[in-house]
Write a protein that holds these residues in place. Sequence first.
Motif, mmCIF file in Angstrom:
data_model
loop_
_atom_site.group_PDB
_atom_site.id
_atom_site.type_symbol
_atom_site.label_atom_id
_atom_site.label_comp_id
_atom_site.label_asym_id
_atom_site.label_seq_id
_atom_site.Cartn_x
_atom_site.Cartn_y
_atom_site.Cartn_z
ATOM 1 N N GLY A 138 0.893 -1.269 0.012
ATOM 2 C CA GLY A 138 0.111 -0.080 -0.018
ATOM 3 C C GLY A 138 0.832 1.250 0.165
ATOM 4 O O GLY A 138 2.101 1.040 0.040
ATOM 5 N N TYR A 139 0.205 2.393 0.089
ATOM 6 C CA TYR A 139 1.023 3.575 0.244
ATOM 7 C C TYR A 139 0.587 4.556 1.422
ATOM 8 O O TYR A 139 -0.569 4.565 1.825
ATOM 9 C CB TYR A 139 0.798 4.427 -1.027
ATOM 10 C CG TYR A 139 1.414 3.940 -2.394
ATOM 11 C CD1 TYR A 139 2.939 4.163 -2.764
ATOM 12 C CD2 TYR A 139 0.503 2.548 -2.957
ATOM 13 C CE1 TYR A 139 3.294 3.443 -3.827
ATOM 14 C CE2 TYR A 139 1.482 2.050 -4.109
ATOM 15 C CZ TYR A 139 2.664 2.335 -4.346
ATOM 16 O OH TYR A 139 3.357 1.996 -5.602
ATOM 17 N N MET A 140 1.495 5.210 2.021
ATOM 18 C CA MET A 140 1.148 6.090 2.949
ATOM 19 C C MET A 140 1.702 7.430 2.945
ATOM 20 O O MET A 140 2.740 7.536 2.178
ATOM 21 C CB MET A 140 1.814 5.751 4.348
ATOM 22 C CG MET A 140 1.306 4.389 4.849
ATOM 23 S SD MET A 140 1.918 3.740 6.530
ATOM 24 C CE MET A 140 1.241 2.197 6.884
ATOM 25 N N THR A 143 -14.137 -1.950 6.688
ATOM 26 C CA THR A 143 -15.241 -2.421 5.934
ATOM 27 C C THR A 143 -15.490 -3.844 6.390
ATOM 28 O O THR A 143 -16.703 -4.195 6.755
ATOM 29 C CB THR A 143 -15.428 -2.214 4.289
ATOM 30 O OG1 THR A 143 -15.277 -0.667 4.305
ATOM 31 C CG2 THR A 143 -16.731 -2.811 3.880
ATOM 32 N N SER A 144 -14.263 -4.682 5.826
ATOM 33 C CA SER A 144 -14.412 -6.124 6.237
ATOM 34 C C SER A 144 -14.108 -6.427 7.486
ATOM 35 O O SER A 144 -14.749 -7.632 8.040
ATOM 36 C CB SER A 144 -13.431 -6.752 5.224
ATOM 37 O OG SER A 144 -12.144 -6.484 5.661
ATOM 38 N N CYS A 176 -6.467 -9.744 1.074
ATOM 39 C CA CYS A 176 -6.953 -9.388 -0.184
ATOM 40 C C CYS A 176 -8.344 -9.088 -0.013
ATOM 41 O O CYS A 176 -9.204 -9.732 0.371
ATOM 42 C CB CYS A 176 -6.318 -10.290 -1.124
ATOM 43 S SG CYS A 176 -6.926 -9.931 -2.859
ATOM 44 N N HIS A 177 -8.761 -8.278 -1.039
ATOM 45 C CA HIS A 177 -10.437 -7.884 -1.031
ATOM 46 C C HIS A 177 -11.063 -9.117 -1.780
ATOM 47 O O HIS A 177 -12.444 -9.374 -1.794
ATOM 48 C CB HIS A 177 -10.648 -6.573 -1.636
ATOM 49 C CG HIS A 177 -10.091 -6.795 -3.264
ATOM 50 N ND1 HIS A 177 -8.942 -6.591 -3.633
ATOM 51 C CD2 HIS A 177 -10.981 -6.831 -4.343
ATOM 52 C CE1 HIS A 177 -8.917 -6.746 -4.945
ATOM 53 N NE2 HIS A 177 -10.033 -6.834 -5.580
ATOM 54 N N TRP A 213 -1.389 -11.625 -3.498
ATOM 55 C CA TRP A 213 -0.698 -12.735 -4.365
ATOM 56 C C TRP A 213 -1.449 -13.867 -4.516
ATOM 57 O O TRP A 213 -0.748 -14.980 -5.134
ATOM 58 C CB TRP A 213 0.746 -12.777 -4.167
ATOM 59 C CG TRP A 213 1.330 -11.471 -4.448
ATOM 60 C CD1 TRP A 213 2.064 -11.155 -5.678
ATOM 61 C CD2 TRP A 213 1.630 -10.470 -3.814
ATOM 62 N NE1 TRP A 213 2.529 -10.003 -5.645
ATOM 63 C CE2 TRP A 213 2.305 -9.423 -4.345
ATOM 64 C CE3 TRP A 213 1.394 -10.146 -2.479
ATOM 65 C CZ2 TRP A 213 2.709 -8.253 -3.895
ATOM 66 C CZ3 TRP A 213 1.963 -8.946 -1.614
ATOM 67 C CH2 TRP A 213 2.443 -7.845 -2.487
ATOM 68 N N GLY A 214 -2.316 -14.200 -3.675
ATOM 69 C CA GLY A 214 -3.310 -15.505 -3.752
ATOM 70 C C GLY A 214 -2.515 -16.658 -2.898
ATOM 71 O O GLY A 214 -2.868 -17.826 -3.176
ATOM 72 N N GLU A 215 -1.242 -16.211 -2.170
ATOM 73 C CA GLU A 215 -0.734 -17.330 -1.335
ATOM 74 C C GLU A 215 -1.383 -17.588 0.247
ATOM 75 O O GLU A 215 -1.906 -16.655 0.626
ATOM 76 C CB GLU A 215 0.711 -16.791 -1.114
ATOM 77 C CG GLU A 215 1.552 -16.526 -2.590
ATOM 78 C CD GLU A 215 2.939 -16.103 -2.342
ATOM 79 O OE1 GLU A 215 3.221 -15.597 -1.358
ATOM 80 O OE2 GLU A 215 3.777 -16.438 -3.195
ATOM 81 N N ALA A 216 -1.108 -18.651 0.457
ATOM 82 C CA ALA A 216 -1.587 -18.943 1.869
ATOM 83 C C ALA A 216 -0.706 -18.411 2.906
ATOM 84 O O ALA A 216 0.474 -18.315 2.787
ATOM 85 C CB ALA A 216 -1.788 -20.565 1.959
#
Length: 207
Positions: free
Chosen positions: A28-30, A60-61, A90-91, A98-101
């Motif tokens: 992300g960015y800060m 939200t989540s 991830c949303h 990256w879809g990793e566990a």
Amino acid sequence: MNIDFEKQGGLVPAIIQDAQTRSVLMLGYMNREAYEQTVNTRKVTFWSRSRGCLWIKGETSGNYLNLVDIKEDCDHDTLLVSVTPTGPVCHQGTDTCWGEANKPAESSPLLFLAELQDFIERRHEQMPEGSYTTSLFRDGLNRMAQKVGEEALEAVIEACNGTNERLIYEASDMIYHLIVLLTSKGLRIEDLAKELQKRHDPSWEKH
């Protein structure tokens, strides 16, 4: 820290890493405000480039990124943010972007002890009704210490006269109550690991 927010137009990349597994979870960015809010609230906050506003990850989540530590790189323009995630990052519902566990309890059962303490700490903060852990905190320090002693005695009895299965059962009860006791004192199971690590050094001298 001396973060150079101006080098890249007021924003710096923030690499999010699980403090336990060391897995990279997202990027992300800060801006300065997001960084300061992250430090103050202990909930990771970004600057949303698409929406042009601050964004608390998980607002939200409910899948917050609980801050553990922040480091800046050698050029002072990139952050490494260590966190304890409360759910998928991830949303799209995956552990990482990256879809990793990212399953510490599955990768090493020992890492579950830290995960268990995170859960117990949340119980300590929220004190939900009907929870056995909540009842221990409400009963106070003496009761928590007594339970550690009782479960330790049960483990000793099983070690001397019982089965390995029962020994594991009673020793698990002892460890659970010990973590509850540590939590009440503002300590963590990792503090015990660090102490044992020091003792493993050949130069360590018993006090």
